[in-house]
Every structure is written in C-alpha cells, then in structure tokens.
Design an enzyme around this catalytic site. Sequence first.
Site, PDB file in Angstrom:
ATOM      1  N   THR A 223       0.848  -1.198   0.000  1.00 15.54           N
ATOM      2  CA  THR A 223       0.000   0.000   0.000  1.00 15.54           C
ATOM      3  C   THR A 223       0.881   1.245   0.000  1.00 15.54           C
ATOM      4  O   THR A 223       0.642   2.196  -0.757  1.00 15.54           O
ATOM      5  CB  THR A 223      -0.948   0.007   1.209  1.00 15.54           C
ATOM      6  OG1 THR A 223      -1.873  -1.084   1.080  1.00 15.54           O
ATOM      7  CG2 THR A 223      -1.731   1.310   1.282  1.00 15.54           C
ATOM      8  N   HIS A 226       2.569   1.790  -3.392  1.00 19.19           N
ATOM      9  CA  HIS A 226       1.602   2.383  -4.315  1.00 19.19           C
ATOM     10  C   HIS A 226       1.436   3.878  -4.034  1.00 19.19           C
ATOM     11  O   HIS A 226       1.522   4.713  -4.942  1.00 19.19           O
ATOM     12  CB  HIS A 226       0.266   1.644  -4.161  1.00 19.19           C
ATOM     13  CG  HIS A 226      -0.853   2.183  -4.987  1.00 19.19           C
ATOM     14  ND1 HIS A 226      -1.289   1.575  -6.144  1.00 19.19           N
ATOM     15  CD2 HIS A 226      -1.676   3.253  -4.801  1.00 19.19           C
ATOM     16  CE1 HIS A 226      -2.307   2.252  -6.643  1.00 19.19           C
ATOM     17  NE2 HIS A 226      -2.566   3.284  -5.844  1.00 19.19           N
ATOM     18  N   GLU A 227       1.218   4.236  -2.772  1.00 17.89           N
ATOM     19  CA  GLU A 227       0.938   5.633  -2.429  1.00 17.89           C
ATOM     20  C   GLU A 227       2.167   6.518  -2.603  1.00 17.89           C
ATOM     21  O   GLU A 227       2.053   7.674  -3.037  1.00 17.89           O
ATOM     22  CB  GLU A 227       0.410   5.733  -1.000  1.00 17.89           C
ATOM     23  CG  GLU A 227      -0.890   4.973  -0.747  1.00 17.89           C
ATOM     24  CD  GLU A 227      -2.038   5.398  -1.653  1.00 17.89           C
ATOM     25  OE1 GLU A 227      -1.962   6.494  -2.262  1.00 17.89           O
ATOM     26  OE2 GLU A 227      -3.020   4.639  -1.754  1.00 17.89           O
ATOM     27  N   TRP A 238      -4.635   2.687 -15.014  1.00 18.81           N
ATOM     28  CA  TRP A 238      -5.747   2.838 -15.954  1.00 18.81           C
ATOM     29  C   TRP A 238      -6.111   4.316 -16.167  1.00 18.81           C
ATOM     30  O   TRP A 238      -7.090   4.624 -16.841  1.00 18.81           O
ATOM     31  CB  TRP A 238      -6.971   2.042 -15.484  1.00 18.81           C
ATOM     32  CG  TRP A 238      -7.599   2.544 -14.216  1.00 18.81           C
ATOM     33  CD1 TRP A 238      -8.713   3.325 -14.105  1.00 18.81           C
ATOM     34  CD2 TRP A 238      -7.162   2.294 -12.876  1.00 18.81           C
ATOM     35  NE1 TRP A 238      -8.986   3.590 -12.786  1.00 18.81           N
ATOM     36  CE2 TRP A 238      -8.047   2.964 -12.003  1.00 18.81           C
ATOM     37  CE3 TRP A 238      -6.097   1.564 -12.313  1.00 18.81           C
ATOM     38  CZ2 TRP A 238      -7.906   2.937 -10.619  1.00 18.81           C
ATOM     39  CZ3 TRP A 238      -5.953   1.538 -10.930  1.00 18.81           C
ATOM     40  CH2 TRP A 238      -6.850   2.213 -10.106  1.00 18.81           C
TER      41      TRP A 238
END
Length: 316
Positions: A223, A226-227, A238
């Site tokens: 997490t 990602h952040e 996307w």
Amino acid sequence: MKKIILSAVAFIMLFSCQNEDNGSEISQLDSPTLRSCATQEVLEAQLKEDPTLAVRMNQIEAFTKEAVLTKRLVNGKVVIPVVVNVLYRTAAENISDNQIQSQINVLNKDYTATNSDFSSTPAEFAPVAANIGITFELVKIVRKSTTKTSWGTRDAMKSSKKGGIDPTTPSATLNIWACKIGNGILGYAQFPGGSQATDGVVIDSKYFGLSASDSYPYNLGRTATHEVGHWMNLRHIWGDSSCGNDLVADTPVAKTSNFGVPAYPYVSLCLPTHNEMTMNYMDYTDDRGMYMFTSGQKARMSALFVSGGVRASFAQ
C-alpha cells in the site's frame, strides 16, 4: 503513444474523471476485500478548493515532459528521509518500531527492484521493468494518542490544530501518517504541487509494513509502495478512466483497475488487443500480485528530483 495533455482545462478533466464502474467495486467495509486508494478523490477535492493547483500541476507536467524528452534526469543518489507520524486510539493502531522499519525495508526493496518477486515479471514486460534507484531512510517516529475512531481523507491527521500531527520539514522529508482512515480506504497520497502543509502519504495503520495475517491480502507493505508512487507523480495504471491515460508510454493501456491476483496473460478490453500490466505497483491488485515499476515510470519520478524539479531538494 500516450500523449501528455497540458492545457489546464484538459488537465482538470483528465484527472477528475473517475470510472463509475471502478468506483462501484470498492468495498466500504473497514476490512476491505478490494484495494481502495483515495488519492484521486483527494486530488479532485483539492482541485475544487484551489483553482491554482491545476496550474501548478500543469507546470509540473510540462517540466516532466521536457526532462524526460531531453533525458535531463537526476544522476546522483536520491535518499529520501522519512518521518512516520503515528496516531493511535488502540494498542493495535500504535504500531511498533519494528513494523515501521519493515515498511521502510519494503519501500527500499520495491524501489530498487530487489524484491524477491521482481523475478516473476513476465518476459513480455521484462525489457521495461525498472530499478527506480531511490531509497528511503527512517529519521524519526512521532507518536500521538487520540480519541478519534477514524480520520477520513480531509487531511485532519496532518494538522495539530485538528488533533493530528504537523508535518516535519516537508520540503525535504517524506512524511507518512499511520492512522485509522476508515471507510475501507487503505491509503492516499498528495501529488506534487499541493500545499506543503499537507504534503505526504497516509496509510491505514492496519496495512502499514509487514502487518498481521488479518490484514491479508494487504499485509506485505505494498500500500505504501503504491501511495509513495503517487507522491512521486505516478497515476493509476488505468488513468482513472476507462482505457485512460496514465502519462507513461511503456505501461499498456488498462480498461480499469484490476483486483486480486489476475493470471497472466490478462487480455485487455481496450483495443488494439494487448495484455495488461496487472503486476504494476500502480494497479489495485493484492500486495502479492504487484511487484514492478517501468522505465517510463522511473523517468517520470526521476524528473521531480532534477534541478528545477518540484522535489529537487531531496536529491543529494
């Protein structure tokens, strides 16, 4: 090839357009079964509150494009000092020093491609799989007891006046807040260009570092990987819209966010036919399903640290 749109109006449209189907898939439970990152929603709120933010981010995009095209990228070593701000109501939320260090270790492995699962990268994507070459150093832990049951995504945890903890020297330090966010959200980050007073990353304490088995499938510290990617100017794979644009040329276009651990090859619904890079850290897959960045993402991140870049003060 994906094109960078530089007009302020188009910028706002590009990054405030959220795929409705994707949003409907996000669990609202405190123990989510599907990853939920609130970075895009936080950005949309900040753009509405501060019209000049779009201009600043637009300028950063122009600088990034120029730096990438001319290969004027940082050559020195980038070591990012990290301050972890722990806000806790329960003993479980008061995460240990060891758990905090485990998160720093994960970041160092993921951003130097020394994570053990990097070798799982499919041969198709191996030519663009990248060692970002950025490392992280824990310099301080700040702890504060609180009566709040959850903090939400309005940055209250970043302000002592609102019961939180003020950031430490945000111009030269990555501040990470560990707290109970609530509403099924694992974390969120502020993109470059935002206010220094709120700059940094927020991770729900349950998913911080190598955490307990009851945090599965988000117990491997990805997490934060990602952040922190968002904090270093990466978009979701996307592009936050159906078959959208993440401003990186070597990441295949993705229909929407992917969850779980999709089996490779995962054929995209976006044309022309191709396989999606579901193992990229900027997708929504489980921690064990994400394990790579690309050279294009590296170039985009590195541009922040060159002379004149918005995070140049971090480069040695």
